[in-house]
Scaffold this motif. Structure first.
Motif, short mmCIF file in Angstrom:
data_model
loop_
_atom_site.label_atom_id
_atom_site.label_comp_id
_atom_site.label_asym_id
_atom_site.label_seq_id
_atom_site.Cartn_x
_atom_site.Cartn_y
_atom_site.Cartn_z
N ARG A 1 18.44 -33.69 -0.66
CA ARG A 1 18.46 -33.69 0.80
C ARG A 1 17.59 -32.59 1.38
NH1 ARG A 1 24.15 -33.48 3.11
NH2 ARG A 1 23.30 -34.72 4.82
N GLN A 2 17.12 -31.66 0.53
CA GLN A 2 16.34 -30.53 1.01
C GLN A 2 14.86 -30.59 0.63
OE1 GLN A 2 18.14 -28.51 2.92
NE2 GLN A 2 20.03 -29.60 2.38
N ILE A 3 14.50 -31.46 -0.32
CA ILE A 3 13.14 -31.50 -0.85
C ILE A 3 12.38 -32.68 -0.25
CG2 ILE A 3 11.75 -31.67 -2.95
CD1 ILE A 3 14.01 -30.47 -4.50
N SER A 4 11.08 -32.53 -0.05
CA SER A 4 10.28 -33.60 0.53
C SER A 4 10.21 -34.79 -0.42
CB SER A 4 8.86 -33.10 0.81
OG SER A 4 8.12 -32.94 -0.38
N GLN A 5 10.08 -35.99 0.15
CA GLN A 5 10.01 -37.20 -0.65
C GLN A 5 8.80 -37.21 -1.57
OE1 GLN A 5 11.12 -41.04 1.15
NE2 GLN A 5 11.33 -39.92 3.07
N ALA A 6 7.67 -36.67 -1.11
CA ALA A 6 6.46 -36.67 -1.93
C ALA A 6 6.67 -35.92 -3.23
CB ALA A 6 5.30 -36.06 -1.15
N ILE A 7 7.33 -34.76 -3.15
CA ILE A 7 7.61 -33.97 -4.34
C ILE A 7 8.59 -34.70 -5.25
CG2 ILE A 7 8.66 -31.83 -5.18
CD1 ILE A 7 7.57 -30.44 -2.70
N LEU A 8 9.63 -35.30 -4.66
CA LEU A 8 10.60 -36.04 -5.45
C LEU A 8 9.93 -37.16 -6.23
CD1 LEU A 8 13.60 -36.37 -2.94
CD2 LEU A 8 13.40 -34.82 -4.89
N ARG A 9 9.06 -37.91 -5.56
CA ARG A 9 8.38 -39.03 -6.22
C ARG A 9 7.52 -38.54 -7.38
NH1 ARG A 9 8.13 -44.03 -4.32
NH2 ARG A 9 6.07 -44.32 -5.25
N ARG A 10 6.77 -37.47 -7.18
CA ARG A 10 5.90 -36.97 -8.25
C ARG A 10 6.71 -36.52 -9.46
NH1 ARG A 10 2.54 -34.99 -3.90
NH2 ARG A 10 3.67 -33.01 -3.83
N ILE A 11 7.83 -35.87 -9.22
CA ILE A 11 8.67 -35.41 -10.33
C ILE A 11 9.20 -36.60 -11.13
CG2 ILE A 11 10.86 -34.29 -10.90
CD1 ILE A 11 10.38 -32.42 -8.51
N VAL A 12 9.76 -37.59 -10.41
CA VAL A 12 10.35 -38.75 -11.09
C VAL A 12 9.28 -39.54 -11.84
CG1 VAL A 12 11.55 -40.93 -10.74
CG2 VAL A 12 12.28 -38.90 -9.49
N ILE A 13 8.12 -39.77 -11.22
CA ILE A 13 7.05 -40.54 -11.86
C ILE A 13 6.57 -39.84 -13.13
CG2 ILE A 13 4.64 -41.26 -11.62
CD1 ILE A 13 5.27 -41.92 -8.69
N THR A 14 6.45 -38.52 -13.09
CA THR A 14 6.01 -37.77 -14.27
C THR A 14 7.00 -37.92 -15.42
OG1 THR A 14 4.84 -36.14 -12.90
CG2 THR A 14 5.42 -35.50 -15.16
N ILE A 15 8.28 -37.75 -15.12
CA ILE A 15 9.31 -37.86 -16.16
C ILE A 15 9.32 -39.26 -16.76
CG2 ILE A 15 11.80 -37.85 -16.60
CD1 ILE A 15 12.02 -35.65 -14.47
N ILE A 16 9.31 -40.28 -15.91
CA ILE A 16 9.38 -41.65 -16.40
C ILE A 16 8.14 -42.02 -17.21
CG2 ILE A 16 9.50 -44.08 -15.69
CD1 ILE A 16 11.13 -43.20 -13.29
N SER A 17 6.97 -41.56 -16.78
CA SER A 17 5.72 -41.87 -17.50
C SER A 17 5.75 -41.32 -18.92
CB SER A 17 4.52 -41.30 -16.73
OG SER A 17 4.39 -41.88 -15.46
N VAL A 18 6.18 -40.07 -19.05
CA VAL A 18 6.23 -39.44 -20.38
C VAL A 18 7.20 -40.19 -21.29
CG1 VAL A 18 6.92 -37.37 -21.63
CG2 VAL A 18 5.55 -37.17 -19.55
N ILE A 19 8.37 -40.52 -20.78
CA ILE A 19 9.38 -41.19 -21.60
C ILE A 19 8.94 -42.60 -21.98
CG2 ILE A 19 11.73 -42.11 -21.59
CD1 ILE A 19 12.52 -39.66 -19.92
N THR A 20 8.32 -43.32 -21.04
CA THR A 20 7.85 -44.68 -21.34
C THR A 20 6.78 -44.66 -22.42
OG1 THR A 20 8.32 -45.42 -19.08
CG2 THR A 20 6.80 -46.76 -20.37
#
Length: 250
Positions: free
Chosen positions: A222-241
């Protein structure tokens, strides 16, 4: 053995936080359980059992942010999601382990593509088609089937679906998404507990981590910008995939 339990606990924390932010927590918990020595189908069931309470913890943190999706209330979306979750869980129970193991990388890739490009795909499709409330309900059912079957990124799948209707805000949809994901997973969990193959020691350890991560993640989101949230999630998912493709086909 202690290292394996520590691995799945911290994986549960990360997974719970990811689910609170945008979904995709099973991208972390499922591979961690496999690395701990749990067979793939059992790992998927155990991951689902472990993470579904964290969705309700996240919903509690988001409790002031509930809103309808394209004019459709949670009361209407909930039974559709429950029905889809049961359908997907039944499909998993009858999928051979070897077949499921070969499907996993492609399911992960589907989740990654959906999350990364879901908004653009939605914007493009809206130029050529209009899906009313009835269409949303039908597609919600099929997304819930995926959730009951595999679970990874089902929250992301919902966001991608809702983007077809112009709904993109991760924070604004967090409460409804958390309740729907938690509910469809709860329906699947009931079947897995009764007739599935849950590895309880690891599932409960992951669950403990997921509860912590789910609540803390929702508060942080609720405190972090959506752009940062998206980049974090995409990075994690890309590495695991990528890692899982190498593991299965490398």
């Amino acid at each position: 053995m202690i290292a394996s339990y520590a691995l799945v606990f911290f994986a549960g924390m990360i997974a719970g936080a990811m689910n609170a932010v945008a979904g995709g927590g099973s991208f972390v918990s499922f591979p961690a359980l496999v690395l701990a020595g749990v067979p793939p189908v059992s790992a998927n069931m155990s991951s689902t059992v472990a993470l579904f309470p964290a969705s309700f913890m996240s919903a509690f943190a988001y409790r002031k942010d509930f809103q309808d999706i394209e004019g459709i209330s949670l009361r209407r979306l909930l039974p559709v999601s429950l029905a889809g979750g049961v359908t997907g869980a039944l499909l998993l129970l009858y999928t051979p382990s070897a077949t499921f193991n070969n499907l996993v990388p492609w399911l992960l890739l589907l989740g990654l593509i959906t999350f990364t490009f879901g908004r653009e795909i939605g914007d493009h499709l809206r130029k050529y088609m209009h899906l009313g409330p009835r269409g949303l309900m039908v597609l919600q059912y099929f997304v819930a089937i995926y959730g009951g079957y595999f679970g990874a990124a089902v929250g992301i799948m919902m966001l991608a679906l809702w983007s077809l209707f112009g709904v993109h805000d991760l924070k604004a949809t967090g409460a409804v998404r958390s309740i729907l994901v938690g509910s469809l997973n709860a329906a699947a969990v009931i079947l897995f507990v009764i007739i599935g193959d849950v590895t309880w020691s690891f599932a409960l350890t992951t669950l403990a981590g997921g509860l912590v991560g789910g609540y803390v993640g929702a508060r942080i989101a609720r405190q972090i910008s959506q752009a940062i949230l998206r980049r974090i999630v995409i990075t994690i998912i890309s590495v695991i995939t990528a890692t899982y493709f190498w593991r299965v086909f490398g």
